[in-house]
Design an enzyme around this catalytic site. Structure first.
Site, mmCIF file in Angstrom:
data_model
loop_
_atom_site.group_PDB
_atom_site.id
_atom_site.type_symbol
_atom_site.label_atom_id
_atom_site.label_comp_id
_atom_site.label_asym_id
_atom_site.label_seq_id
_atom_site.Cartn_x
_atom_site.Cartn_y
_atom_site.Cartn_z
ATOM 1 N N GLY A 263 0.591 -1.262 0.130
ATOM 2 C CA GLY A 263 0.303 0.377 0.007
ATOM 3 C C GLY A 263 1.006 1.190 -0.138
ATOM 4 C CB VAL A 264 0.143 4.944 -0.685
ATOM 5 C CG1 VAL A 264 1.006 6.088 -0.367
ATOM 6 C CG2 VAL A 264 -1.050 4.437 -1.562
ATOM 7 N N GLY A 265 2.421 4.786 2.051
ATOM 8 C CA GLY A 265 3.536 5.119 3.023
ATOM 9 C C GLY A 265 3.873 5.228 3.409
ATOM 10 C CB VAL A 267 4.586 1.284 7.614
ATOM 11 C CG1 VAL A 267 4.657 -0.256 7.454
ATOM 12 C CG2 VAL A 267 4.219 1.474 8.818
ATOM 13 C CD GLU A 289 -4.495 1.477 -5.276
ATOM 14 O OE1 GLU A 289 -5.190 1.122 -4.511
ATOM 15 O OE2 GLU A 289 -4.184 2.705 -4.193
ATOM 16 C CG ASN A 379 -5.500 10.216 3.383
ATOM 17 O OD1 ASN A 379 -6.276 11.384 3.511
ATOM 18 N ND2 ASN A 379 -4.916 9.200 4.364
ATOM 19 N N GLY A 383 -7.822 1.607 -2.213
ATOM 20 C CA GLY A 383 -7.839 0.136 -3.443
ATOM 21 C C GLY A 383 -7.401 -1.070 -2.210
#
Lengths: 498, 498
Positions: A263-265, A267, A289, A379, A383
């Protein structure tokens, strides 16, 4: 900019200035913009639209994108008071504030569904599409930039198209995209991706050039934050995950070679960086994604063989690096529409190993990804639902605490559920990992408290579990107390009792 | 029973009595049984296993099936104290009680995942598979009865196989099954179903006859309850749904011809019966998990062209009717493994319209399908997650109230979330319907309260919404009060204030 990027000559006389182009965005319009994560979105037209509103013009629009965009789109329009609706995801401060105040309408969608919704007419007419482009090819089709998102469908369905032609990306980017719009039910056929690297479409977005009403030239580049190096906690989370998967493969319970999604970010980025220190994994595929900076290191070292995503969410530094050695990266990266990068069909077929970040996780494995204190949108789900639900193995990760220990991210019950116990396989914090796949809820609670909760919260959580269990039930809860941690924090500023 | 149903002659000497056959189920075994909903499960061996335990033998097993089975399997074994683990779904009273007391371990799985888990070894070795069969064919392969469930994978992975050969089903049932086991990632190919009626496999389950340790003859038939005729409420729910879909099709927002899925239970059955009174729909396909009695009427009248599922959950009367005119029904019905009937890939490709029943629904559209008061397991999520998450349009239905109005099934926050707001499209009660697809959470709450809640609860819910909204947030909640309805009922026996 010379006209060479408009290879379809009849469109060259559509070039105009941003203010004139923005005139095509009328009051009451449905505005569909390119962009996915803060890359590939239009940067000039939104500012002009905002300018008109700030000058007193009555201008209210519904704003749709691939996912989030940059603050110079979302916040500029939000602050100008222009936005009625925003979908399907956002990550900008002013936009978030107004959504939480109820001034901007927002619905938190699974990203894999938006394109199909648009094609069905479910979101209304696509009055204007404003899209960033690398070029227009010889046949009048559009070549996107650093993201694809929902742009192919927006362009197909649009009444009017405005193009921001940027020279911030080199022309050599052409060929990195793989554009495929599936037929809609009941005539849909299988999406023929069998490996993360498969290409099934065309390197451009089909566009009817008659719909192009304006083209503006731009030198604007994408601005993504540079992630700080992972802290010890993110590093530990990454190590737990990689050790676990290595162990599962060696025990024969998992084949080698399953692709990863992250995922995004920071971590998630740290998990990818974790591969750099690991000797077991080589030649991996990413079916994700977004692709972040860490992917460049992994490609350089052969840790990653191929990366598939809907956006290259590189920091400015990462963009420079990527562009400088594009010839080395291009054949090993593919950018797809988000309905393909996030396709449940493909994710389950490939057997993706997914890693996504939680705001909080409860003792039974339910995950809150979106709403603080049950009410405040952070947010959006993005996805994560597409991946968590269909992955061969889904990891949900979070630091065990927040606010210097005053918040436990492991709680009796999460205040908002985005991913239920049925879909979450493994919970991970810096303290350790709980594999829930063969645990009953009571056993899961024990494992999450013992392995994942911060030591300062273990007794509190164990006490809750013990008392709830005495009341009974398959998934024991004490309704009066489920949010006692949250309520204590809201009253005292600390989830721990005084 | 003559030996004619064992067409593979070498297996005829495996025929024995149930007590002897059941001896192959040893203490500590993982026992995998056929059956999906209360049809197609073994009926003699479980009773023998229970008998041994009740006679004092130490006998503890882990029990896995396709989904639920009959009470003469689940409850007989639960009451005998034999069961350590039960997965992936159950619907039997004694089993449920013991699970809620923590005496039997249970994990609530999405049904589409179980077969793959078994093949990966994630549930341990398949020590013994006990399966009901119609016959064994000339090559030693197995022909199942009224359900398929996970039986193909159980048979493939089993160390030992015990067969209950029943003559309660006529031999003419042969050919109704379509058995296809997909490859597992990373070598999975698309599941090549493009229409609900497509057949992609073989009409039998491949079986290594060397693994068959015993065969017993049985005359036992399946016992499914006869649904009472739908009450006015179920009738109204059905009418709301059909009117809505008709309206969407006429408005051009939905194509004609999408297949339907309808969950288990009397409301779901009523929805199907609703087609009988409707003039708009003809020649429909069902791509469902179970097919219930209503399907026979729909097939008779041409309302349904073809039905696909994993089980024929007919009442005794429905079974008689089906069997009597099997020649008319067989070509229009197909029974598949549950990983195919519930495949997210196929469900999304076909664009299924799904109708599933909720225990309670909250004002923002989150759904509780499994746990009363957050703690007490009812049955399990079953396949509802497979359908709700991937359907082209997902309806969640419930009567607006329970216990004579003392319980509102529309509440401020559900006490357990199985399906989140992100996946639920339309909420329906007998009072009306709320289409959430283009509503923000605050708008969704307004629509659900006004259209779906029982009138006696609307002011209470509106009052909560108004006060929560004053506190702010994208999805406004007052943490202290989210379960006030439930707490009031637990204290006073009525969710309404005195």
């Amino acid at each position: 900019m010379p006209h060479e990027r408009i290879r379809f000559a009849p469109l060259r006389d559509k070039v105009t200035d941003p203010a004139s182009a923005a005139r095509h965005v009328a009051d009451g319009s449905n505005l569909f913009v390119s962009g996915f994560s803060p890359v590939g979105y239009p940067k000039l037209i939104p500012a002009e639209v905002a300018k008109r509103a700030l000058a007193g013009e009555h201008l209210r629009i519904n704003l749709y994108a691939g996912a989030s965009t940059g603050e110079d789109l979302d916040d500029v329009l939000a602050e100008a008071g222009v936005v009625v609706w925003r979908r399907p995801y956002m990550a900008a401060k002013a936009m978030r504030q107004r959504i939480n105040r109820g001034e901007i309408l927002f619905k938190d969608d699974h990203l894999s569904f938006t394109s199909a919704q648009v094609r069905s007419g479910g979101l209304g007419s696509v009055d204007v599409a404003v899209v960033e482009a690398l070029a227009i090819n010889e046949k009048g089709h559009l070549i996107p930039t650093m993201s694809v998102g929902n742009t192919p469908t927006f362009v197909r369905q649009a009444d009017k198209i405005i193009i921001e032609m940027t020279d911030a990306c080199p022309m050599d980017l052409e060929g990195i995209h793989d554009i495929f719009i599936p037929e809609d039910p009941p005539y849909r056929m299988p999406i023929p991706i069998y490996r993360a690297s498969d290409r099934i479409g065309k390197p451009y977005i089909e566009m009817d050039p008659h719909k192009v009403v304006a083209i503006v030239y731009s030198q604007e580049r994408d601005h993504c934050p540079i992630f700080p190096p992972p802290d010890q906690g993110a590093h530990d989370i990454a190590a737990h995950i990689l050790d676990f998967v290595e162990h599962e493969i060696k025990a024969g319970r998992m084949p080698k070679g399953l692709p990863w999604q992250s995922g995004v970010g920071d971590v998630a980025n740290a998990v990818l960086l974790g591969f750099l220190e690991n000797d077991f994994f080589h030649g991996l595929d990413l079916y994700s994604e977004v692709l972040q900076d860490a992917v460049l290191d992994l490609l350089d070292l052969g840790k990653v063989r191929h990366g598939s995503g809907s956006a290259l969410t590189f920091s400015t530094r990462g963009q420079d690096r990527f562009i400088k050695e594009l010839y080395r990266y291009k054949e090993r990266v593919v950018l797809r529409p988000v309905e393909i990068s996030n396709s449940p069909e493909v994710i389950r077929r490939l057997g993706v190993l997914s890693v996504n970040t939680a705001l909080e996780i409860d003792i039974y494995g339910h995950v809150n990804s979106t709403h603080l204190w049950g009410s405040e949108l952070m947010n959006g789900i993005g996805g994560s639902g597409d991946f968590v639900r269909n992955a061969a193995l889904s990891f949900m990760v979070t630091p065990a605490t927040g606010k210097g220990g005053k918040i436990s991210r492991i709680v009796p019950m999460v205040t908002h559920v985005d991913h239920s116990e049925h879909s979450v396989d493994v919970v991970v914090t810096e303290f350790g990992l709980a594999d829930l796949r063969n645990l009953s809820p009571r056993q899961a609670a024990r494992a999450i408290i013992d392995n994942c909760a911060a030591p300062a919260y273990r007794d509190l959580l164990s006490d809750y579990l013990a008392r709830a269990t005495r009341q009974g039930g398959h998934e024991p809860h004490i309704l009066e107390e489920v949010f006692s941690f949250h309520q204590r924090f809201l009253q005292t500023g600390d989830m721990r009792p005084a």
